[in-house]
Design an enzyme around this catalytic site. Structure first.
Site, short mmCIF file in Angstrom:
data_model
loop_
_atom_site.label_atom_id
_atom_site.label_comp_id
_atom_site.label_asym_id
_atom_site.label_seq_id
_atom_site.Cartn_x
_atom_site.Cartn_y
_atom_site.Cartn_z
N HIS A 1 34.59 -14.71 64.38
CA HIS A 1 33.22 -14.83 63.84
C HIS A 1 32.39 -13.59 64.13
O HIS A 1 31.18 -13.68 64.38
CB HIS A 1 32.51 -16.07 64.42
CG HIS A 1 33.16 -17.37 64.04
ND1 HIS A 1 32.76 -18.12 62.98
CD2 HIS A 1 34.19 -18.05 64.59
CE1 HIS A 1 33.51 -19.21 62.89
NE2 HIS A 1 34.38 -19.18 63.85
N ASN B 1 31.47 -25.34 61.26
CA ASN B 1 32.00 -24.53 60.17
C ASN B 1 31.57 -25.12 58.83
O ASN B 1 30.99 -26.20 58.80
CB ASN B 1 33.53 -24.50 60.21
CG ASN B 1 34.08 -23.52 61.25
OD1 ASN B 1 33.36 -22.67 61.76
ND2 ASN B 1 35.35 -23.66 61.57
FE1 HDE Z 1 34.99 -21.14 67.90
N1 HDE Z 1 34.77 -19.53 69.11
N2 HDE Z 1 36.66 -21.65 68.89
N3 HDE Z 1 35.35 -22.64 66.59
N4 HDE Z 1 33.40 -20.61 66.86
C1 HDE Z 1 33.80 -18.60 69.03
O1 HDE Z 1 32.51 -17.77 70.82
C2 HDE Z 1 37.02 -21.19 70.07
C3 HDE Z 1 36.38 -23.52 66.62
C4 HDE Z 1 32.81 -21.30 65.85
O2 HDE Z 1 27.79 -17.44 65.32
C5 HDE Z 1 33.77 -17.66 70.19
O3 HDE Z 1 30.56 -16.62 70.95
C6 HDE Z 1 38.17 -21.90 70.56
C7 HDE Z 1 36.13 -24.64 65.76
C8 HDE Z 1 31.67 -20.59 65.36
O4 HDE Z 1 28.10 -16.72 67.38
C9 HDE Z 1 34.88 -18.21 71.10
C10 HDE Z 1 38.49 -22.81 69.58
C11 HDE Z 1 34.93 -24.38 65.20
C12 HDE Z 1 31.58 -19.44 66.13
C13 HDE Z 1 35.41 -19.36 70.28
C14 HDE Z 1 37.53 -22.65 68.55
C15 HDE Z 1 34.45 -23.14 65.71
C16 HDE Z 1 32.67 -19.48 67.06
C17 HDE Z 1 33.86 -16.20 69.84
C18 HDE Z 1 39.66 -23.76 69.56
C19 HDE Z 1 34.18 -25.22 64.17
C20 HDE Z 1 30.58 -18.33 65.97
C21 HDE Z 1 32.48 -15.62 70.04
C22 HDE Z 1 39.53 -24.83 70.46
C23 HDE Z 1 33.75 -26.52 64.71
C24 HDE Z 1 29.31 -18.62 66.71
C25 HDE Z 1 31.72 -16.68 70.63
C26 HDE Z 1 28.32 -17.50 66.46
C27 HDE Z 1 32.88 -18.52 68.04
C28 HDE Z 1 36.40 -20.15 70.73
C29 HDE Z 1 37.60 -23.40 67.36
C30 HDE Z 1 33.20 -22.57 65.29
C31 HDE Z 1 35.95 -17.23 71.52
C32 HDE Z 1 38.88 -21.68 71.86
C33 HDE Z 1 37.04 -25.87 65.55
C34 HDE Z 1 30.73 -21.01 64.21
O5 HDE Z 1 34.34 -18.71 72.30
#
Ligand code: HDE
Length: 701
Positions: A90, A163
């Site tokens: 993202h 999302n």
């Molecule tokens: Fe994320 N995800 N994600 N994700 N995600 C990040 O956090 C992660 C997942 C989502 O505008 C990171 O600040 C793991 C699902 C958004 O700043 C990180 C798993 C969904 C954003 C991270 C998921 C998301 C992130 C990277 C699997 C939808 C952007 C930078 C368990 C529900 C937020 C940060 C923004 C960002 C980890 C899966 C949505 C690395 C480990 C499912 C919208 O922490």
């Protein structure tokens, strides 16, 4: 030209001698004069006034620069450290401020004030993002979009980090690093940027049957949105609403755009990448600047443990959705985004979302994907923002009072006073103490199961909802999915990966598998892999479509009018009025930015033809004099303008001169190609896409 006064920088370049330079350089002279004396004095970070920001300190007129020059050193050192690590996923995003207003209380389910105080406006900061590409990548690749909302509630920050697609690729957080490694650019060659159409992604997917439902969504037009303002948003996981007595109810969160949901077609999305890298960011910015504030309804699906036990799937599995025909949506409030950030870095880049940020009254479910996320986000902020005090950055700080005994650390911004930095303590009356009422976990009995790396049996059905999604789509949407998979697999060089995917498709829908196999030129249908559970047929859910759900409106859309010298001012006016009355923004496109209409009046166009293709509009009109029509029939940009609008299924209105360009672009008359006087039909056609035209303009799988 000779008499034109030169800017200080120009004078420096032209200056023949150092004596001249010395006379020019004083920012106290010419620069201050131009500023009209209203600017604040430039200083170093230590507050020392800087009198010369153009010349470094030199040992002599043409000698080396001196180490002593603290102004230069401080400025360059700061510049050298301007970047922070971009988000691992993202990375590319755009955000805006706004508010959330509750319209229906959920007080019977939750003690959360934000979900029970009707009419209260809570500030929000919302960031939309692509997933795979780097921060400098484009806005319109085929990708999932992030939809993250930070609510600054009275009881602490609530981050709903979702999302634009209601399900996810994997069931367990432990697979996330592998999923992301596979979709990002391949590690040896460092391409492709921001795209899933490559071997490593599809290799991983071919070995991950649980991803099949999400693949249907990612290959659908949901992954190529028209505008961030026209996307749905989903919290994905089940959460819990918790009452004061600890009793809880499951909840899924949904955002519904007021402008309706809308997507582009693939060829258009590809061309938008060339036309405007910042298409979505610009669109959001311009809408807010114009006062057309994007807004969404927040809706919930509420259900109990007993309801959940009846579902033919496990709601704790993030590869599953709950059809709204099964559990209806209740709208409980609206979000309005009405202010662009003042500074991209300070706000959009530094905002740190975390799904673990929930106020009292909201709690987590046991979804193993959510459970992993609860750890990941705080951890990633530490490496991205570099200090455990990132919560003190204004965009991250709660807007309600907060106090604890966490102390010190890199970049501590507060002078934390007093003798007591521990708890319990008895030395200081005003030191923070545990709150009487506050966050408490839902009272859910634990089960006595055996510890282990286990996946529940109820997570084993990987194909039924993929089938539900595919079979719920309209014919054009099904064709887009089949074509998108065919396109992506055509970019995959490894034959066994392509075949394995087609094998999975056989479980989803045999016709889909056959269409993709034919598109790939496979002589025989590959074997379907063994399925742990035979897929079942669920009743189709029209709520999963885009086309069936498009709103009958032009509000928030854009109409482009191609004009040139001699265009009929009356016709342009007529089209502008009809489109604006229907809520659209109208922009003029011309070969030169200044044109003169037939009435002899000079007009400035909003876009120059060579850089403003029809991809940036929802519908177009061509209003040209006959000579201009003839001229532009030989202009590739003009011909592409109409040909692309036609191929992207848009409504086109043209007058007699415009018809000449349509002819050159081989644009045939149909229900969406209209005479420039027939505004009623044009506006009606502009509100949708001409799906019936599609078979005539492209081969779909
Ligand atoms: Fe994320 N995800 N994600 N994700 N995600 C990040 O956090 C992660 C997942 C989502 O505008 C990171 O600040 C793991 C699902 C958004 O700043 C990180 C798993 C969904 C954003 C991270 C998921 C998301 C992130 C990277 C699997 C939808 C952007 C930078 C368990 C529900 C937020 C940060 C923004 C960002 C980890 C899966 C949505 C690395 C480990 C499912 C919208 O922490």
């Amino acid at each position: 030209m000779a008499s034109k006064k030169k800017s200080p920088r120009e004078s420096q370049k032209a200056a023949p001698s150092a004596t001249k330079l010395a006379g020019d350089r004083g920012s106290g002279d010419e620069l201050h004069e131009r500023a009209g004396g209203k600017h604040t004095a430039l200083t170093t970070n230590q507050g020392i006034p800087v009198t010369d920001n153009q010349n470094s300190l030199r040992a002599s007129e043409r000698g080396p620069t001196l180490l002593e020059d603290f102004v230069l050193r401080e400025k360059i050192t700061h510049f050298d450290h301007e970047r922070i690590p971009e988000r691992i996923v993202h990375a590319r995003g755009s955000a805006a401020h706004g508010y959330f207003e509750l319209t229906k209380s959920l007080a019977q389910y939750t003690k959360a004030k934000i979900l029970s105080e009707v009419g209260v406006k809570t500030p929000v900061f919302t960031r939309f993002s692509t997933v795979a590409g780097g921060a400098g990548s484009v806005d319109t690749p085929r990708d999932v979009r992030g939809f993250a909302v930070k609510f600054y509630t009275k009881e602490g920050n609530w981050d709903l980090v979702g999302n634009n697609i209601p399900v996810f690729f994997i069931q367990d957080a432990i697979k996330f690093p592998d999923l992301i490694h596979s979709v990002k650019m391949e590690p040896d060659r460092a391409f492709p940027q921001a795209g899933s159409a490559h071997d490593t992604f599809w290799d991983f997917i071919s070995l991950m049957p649980e991803a099949m439902h999400m693949i249907m969504w990612a290959m659908s037009d949901r992954a190529i949105p028209r505008s961030l303002r026209m996307m749905e948003g989903f919290g994905i996981h089940s959460f819990r609403l918790v009452g004061a007595d600890g009793a809880s109810t499951f909840v899924k969160f949904h955002w519904r755009p007021k402008l309706g949901i809308q997507s582009t077609v693939w060829d258009e999305a590809v061309k938008l990448q060339a036309a405007d890298n910042d298409f979505h960011r610009r669109d959001l910015f311009e809408a807010i600047e114009k006062g057309q504030y994007p807004s969404w309804d927040l809706a919930v699906q509420l259900f109990t443990d007993e309801d959940a036990a009846e579902f033919p799937f496990d709601h704790l599995d993030s590869t599953k959705l709950i059809p709204e025909e099964l559990v209806p949506l209740t709208v409980i409030g609206r979000m309005v985004l009405d202010r662009w950030p003042d500074n991209f870095f300070a706000e959009t880049e530094q905002v740190a979302y975390c799904p673990a940020n929930v106020p009292p009254g909201i709690d987590f479910s046991n979804d193993p994907l959510l459970q992993g996320r609860l750890f990941s986000y705080l951890d990633t902020q530490l490496s991205r923002l570099g200090s455990p005090n990132f919560n003190q950055i204004p965009i991250n700080a709660p807007k309600c009072p907060f106090a604890n005994l966490q102390r010190d650390g890199h970049m501590q911004m507060h002078t934390q006073k007093g003798r007591v930095n521990y708890e319990p303590s008895s030395l200081q009356d005003d030191s923070p103490r545990e709150a009487r009422a506050g966050f408490s976990s839902a009272q859910v009995p634990g089960d006595d199961g055996v510890k282990g790396r286990i996946r529940a049996e109820s997570f084993a059905d990987h194909y039924s909802q993929a089938r539900l999604f595919f079979r719920s789509q309209t014919k054009p949407e099904q064709a887009h999915i089949a074509s998108a998979i065919t396109f992506e697999l055509s970019k995959v060089g490894t034959a066994h990966v392509r075949e394995a995917i087609v094998g999975h498709l056989r479980h989803i829908d045999p016709d889909l598998a056959q269409r993709v196999a034919t598109g790939l030129g496979l002589a025989t249908l590959p074997q379907a892999p063994p399925a742990a559970v035979q897929p079942i047929d669920m009743p189709p859910s029209p709520a999963l479509q885009i086309i069936g759900k498009m709103k009958d409106t032009l509000v928030g859309r854009a109409v482009g009018i191609l004009v040139d010298d001699g265009s009929d001012a009356g016709t342009v006016k007529l089209i502008r009025k009809a489109a604006e009355d229907a809520g659209a923004t109208v922009k003029l496109v011309a070969p030169r930015i200044a044109v003169t209409f037939d009435a002899g009046k000079p007009v400035s166009a909003d876009g120059q033809l060579a850089g403003t293709p029809s991809t940036v509009f929802d519908a177009v009109a061509i209003v040209l004099s006959e000579p201009a029509g003839k001229r532009l029939s030989n202009n590739a940009s003009a011909v592409d303008f109409v040909r692309d609008a036609f191929a992207h299924l848009k409504a086109i209105a043209a007058d007699a001169g415009g018809q000449l360009v349509l002819k050159a672009g081989k644009v045939e008359k149909d229900a969406g190609v209209l005479d420039a006087t027939n505004m009623k039909s044009f506006i009606k056609a502009a509100k949708t896409r001409q799906w019936d035209r599609e078979p005539a303009v492209r081969l779909l799988a």
